[in-house]
Scaffold this motif. Structure first.
Motif: not given
Length: 265
Positions: A8, A10, A12-13, A53, A78, A82, A85-86
């Motif tokens: 999480r 990362n 990018r994330i 994602f 992902v 993860v 989170k997005i």
């Protein structure tokens, strides 16, 4: 397709998760779209996607990543943690995508002899904008103009509340002055909804080019929407309340116009 991301933290994330915030959307010039239906409608409308994602264990449309990839979108695998989170809110269809916000202005709207548009002035709640868009799409409106917006058009709440119709419905953001000038220039009859309006909304003939103007629940419409060429209408209120939610008012007016136009045909 990149290697799976399982952290999480990362970078990018983290960058994608920030797009839930208006400031980050403005700085990155990107929007985040959550959900199979919304992403699919944006894809059908020609929205340019950057990355998606995907949690393979949770997605309920395994053809959508393929369609996105065919349009040059980077597919990032992902895990569920993860993706959570997005994702916006507690809903997850197993896919969240990042795209470029559509850029449209008043000059991009296609003019027709029979044309019904909605104007929303200073509506702050993105959920209300999305709900109005959904009704506008259902009632067959030609466009929605968001004037002096209290929020950015592609807030995740607007996208979700519109059920993705925000991408298929022509929608433009501008100032109230620009909107009124454009409507007058192109011969629109303007109907402004006011609690002190003098004309019942059913006593207007919505034939030809018409614009239905709605304001925020807190402040109503500004003085820009007053004039001899603007008809102030009201919805009768039989109870103790003095107004309806703006999205409900919009739906009532849109369908009255639709009813009249259908009977005339």
């Amino acid at each position: 397709m990149t290697d799976p991301i399982t952290s999480r933290n990362n970078p990018r994330i983290k960058l994608a998760a920030k797009l839930r915030d208006r400031r980050a959307r403005r700085e990155q010039q990107r929007i985040i779209i959550d959900g199979v239906r919304e992403i699919g409608r944006a894809l059908d409308a020609g929205v340019e996607f950057i990355e998606a994602f995907v949690c393979e264990a949770g997605i309920n449309d395994d053809q959508l990543p393929r369609r996105l990839a065919e349009k040059g979108c980077d597919i990032v695998v992902v895990n569920q943690s993860v993706l959570d989170k997005i994702a916006f809110g507690d809903r997850s269809d197993g896919i969240v995508a990042v795209a470029k916000p559509p850029q449209k202005d008043l000059n991009s709207l296609t003019l027709q002899d029979e044309m019904l548009v909605a104007v929303l002035e200073n509506v702050e709640k993105p959920g209300n904008i999305g709900a109005v868009l959904r009704s506008a799409d259902a009632a067959g409106l030609s466009a929605v103009i968001v004037a002096d917006a209290g929020t950015d058009l592609y807030n995740p709440n607007s996208i979700r509340a519109s059920a993705g119709t925000i991408f298929s419905m022509p929608i433009v953001a501008c100032s109230s002055e620009e909107a009124l000038s454009w409507l007058r220039q192109h011969g629109f009859n303007v109907v402004a909804t006011r609690v002190d309006g003098a004309v019942d909304y059913t006593n207007v003939s919505y034939s030809g080019r018409y614009a239905i103007v709605l304001g925020s629940e807190a402040d109503g419409l500004s003085d820009a929407w007053e004039g001899n060429d603007i008809t102030a209408v009201l919805l009768p209120m039989r109870g103790v309340g003095d107004s309806l939610n703006v999205s409900v008012t919009a739906a009532v007016l849109f369908y009255e116009a639709l009813r009249q136009r259908a009977s005339q045909r």
